[in-house]
Design an enzyme around this catalytic site. Structure first.
Site, PDB file in Angstrom:
ATOM      1  N   ARG A   7       0.779  -1.395   0.026  1.00 45.85           N
ATOM      2  CA  ARG A   7       0.155   0.099  -0.077  1.00 45.85           C
ATOM      3  C   ARG A   7       0.883   1.320   0.028  1.00 45.85           C
ATOM      4  NH1 ARG A   7      -2.301  -2.659   4.513  1.00 45.85           N
ATOM      5  NH2 ARG A   7      -1.527  -0.791   5.900  1.00 45.85           N
TER       6      ARG A   7
ATOM      7  N   TYR B  39       3.788  41.590   9.936  1.00 43.30           N
ATOM      8  CA  TYR B  39       3.029  41.736  11.182  1.00 43.30           C
ATOM      9  C   TYR B  39       4.047  41.535  12.357  1.00 43.30           C
ATOM     10  CZ  TYR B  39      -1.508  41.185   8.726  1.00 43.30           C
ATOM     11  OH  TYR B  39      -2.424  41.287   7.828  1.00 43.30           O
TER      12      TYR B  39
ATOM     13  N   CYS C  71       1.995  35.839   6.112  1.00 46.26           N
ATOM     14  CA  CYS C  71       0.612  36.039   6.074  1.00 46.26           C
ATOM     15  C   CYS C  71      -0.253  35.036   5.544  1.00 46.26           C
ATOM     16  CB  CYS C  71       0.532  37.515   5.138  1.00 46.26           C
ATOM     17  SG  CYS C  71       1.818  38.734   5.858  1.00 46.26           S
TER      18      CYS C  71
ATOM     19  N   ASP D 108      -1.938  35.502   3.017  1.00 45.57           N
ATOM     20  CA  ASP D 108      -2.041  35.495   1.308  1.00 45.57           C
ATOM     21  C   ASP D 108      -0.758  35.583   0.571  1.00 45.57           C
ATOM     22  OD1 ASP D 108      -5.136  34.977   1.540  1.00 45.57           O
ATOM     23  OD2 ASP D 108      -4.920  37.111   2.028  1.00 45.57           O
TER      24      ASP D 108
END
Length: 379
Positions: free
Chosen positions: A226, A270, A318, A320
């Site tokens: 598998r 940020y 961030c 995006d």
């Protein structure tokens, strides 16, 4: 105006590239390690580890793979609806209220224990099943010394036993204790199966080897292996006895949104966690943690490739976007391609390196790549 006119280009912001030639190479490499009569049950759960289950299954089918494994009945239904007519094994515990789907879509269900078998049987649907044996993972399965529970499943009117499975806890470890434990698990599984055979039961197809067990224990002989992660070429190299020569199938790329010079002593992103110690050329890249670039990679020294040169991520990642120090990269501009995972001419960032910087494993990185990232398939 048609909807296709309104669809963004797949490579306009950030995207995942899937190299089908690498996938084909990996299948053939894994097949070369199998014992005669053993076949691949391809694991395509979690959207084929982020690669796109429908597309990957179709390619694997062309490579002669006729059995697939998924985690959920929903994943299996998606593959059936796409036209896949091969055997599909549902490896996780399907609730009895979904037994109708198992029957309607001709799926094979792993049975976790006697209670699970009873609940499925009482739905009245005729189902094909494999029985899970717990050989030490202690996740799903019946303990092998509980033969009465196992034999009781054979007696269920609506369940047809077509195989047995177990799962190995540490086949990726080369530690002596883990190697011994893995071999004990194998012996325990085969002892249970042989005990059933001696009583006249048809145990069907057997399977227990996931990716690392295929590579580290090729001498284990079952009807199926598998492989999941190894199909996609994203293994932890130190956890295999030999380098199997697998090729990464997936690359993660994004485009530069803006390039600017930032003065010494300014903060980036940020929280003002990163301050420039010199004038610095910063590239903002159109990808972030909503796309699957973990926020915890911030401040770890993680790098991307731009024009085949390494550029460190600076400041907090961030949702995006993220920022790179590209002071040393010449002629960089908006819409240039940034590689987060994959090769850029002379250098490569493998998923293993990306995962290390994120403090996790390749499985999690691949499965967490965002659904808003288009998948681009290369022949």
């Amino acid at each position: 105006m048609t909807s296709s006119i309104l669809k963004p280009a797949d490579d306009s912001r950030a995207w995942v590239e899937i190299d089908m030639s690498a996938l084909r190479h990996n299948v053939r490499t894994l097949k070369s390690r199998l014992s005669p009569g053993c076949e691949i049950m391809a694991v395509v759960k979690a959207n084929a580890y982020g690669h796109g289950a429908v597309e990957i299954a179709a390619q694997l089918r062309q490579e002669g793979i006729s059995t697939f494994a998924v985690a959920t009945v929903g994943e299996a239904v998606q593959l059936r609806e796409s036209g896949l007519d091969s055997e599909i094994v549902v490896m996780s515990c399907t609730a009895p209220q979904d037994a109708g789907l198992l029957a309607a879509y001709n799926l094979t269900q792993i049975v976790a224990d006697g209670d699970h078998a009873r609940a499925l049987d009482e739905t009245g649907y005729k189902l094909s099943i494999h029985i899970a044996i717990d050989t030490g993972m202690h996740r799903l399965g019946i303990e092998p010394d509980n033969m009465a529970e196992i034999e009781g499943i054979f007696a269920r009117e609506n369940l047809k036993v077509e195989g047995f499975a177990t799962h190995l806890a540490s086949p990726d470890s080369l530690d002596a204790d883990d190697i011994a434990f893995t071999r004990t698990q194998c012996d325990t599984f085969m002892d249970a199966v042989n005990a059933l055979k001696s009583k006249g039961y048809n145990v069907g197809k057997l399977h227990m080897q996931s990716s690392y067990a295929v590579l580290n224990y090729p001498e284990f002989t079952c009807d199926f292996v598998r492989p999941g992660l190894s199909l996609y070429g994203a293994l932890h190299g130190a956890s295999t006895a030999k380098n199997p020569g697998l090729r990464p199938v997936l690359s993660l790329r994004a485009r530069v949104a803006q390039v600017r010079w930032v003065k010494q002593g300014e903060s980036i992103s940020y929280g003002r966690t990163f301050l420039t110690t010199r004038p610095m050329k910063i590239a903002t890249v159109s990808i972030g943690y909503a796309d699957g670039v973990p926020r915890q990679m911030s401040g770890t020294g993680a790098q991307c490739l731009v024009h085949s040169q390494r550029a460190p991520i600076v400041g907090r990642i961030c949702m995006d976007m993220l920022m790179l120090d590209v002071t040393h990269v010449d002629n960089i501009g908006s819409y240039d391609i940034v590689t987060l995972i994959g090769r850029d001419v002379a250098d490569e960032i493998r998923c293993e390196e990306f995962a290390h910087r994120a403090g996790t494993i390749t499985h999690e990185v691949l499965c967490h790549l965002g659904q808003r990232l288009p998948r681009v398939y290369l022949p």
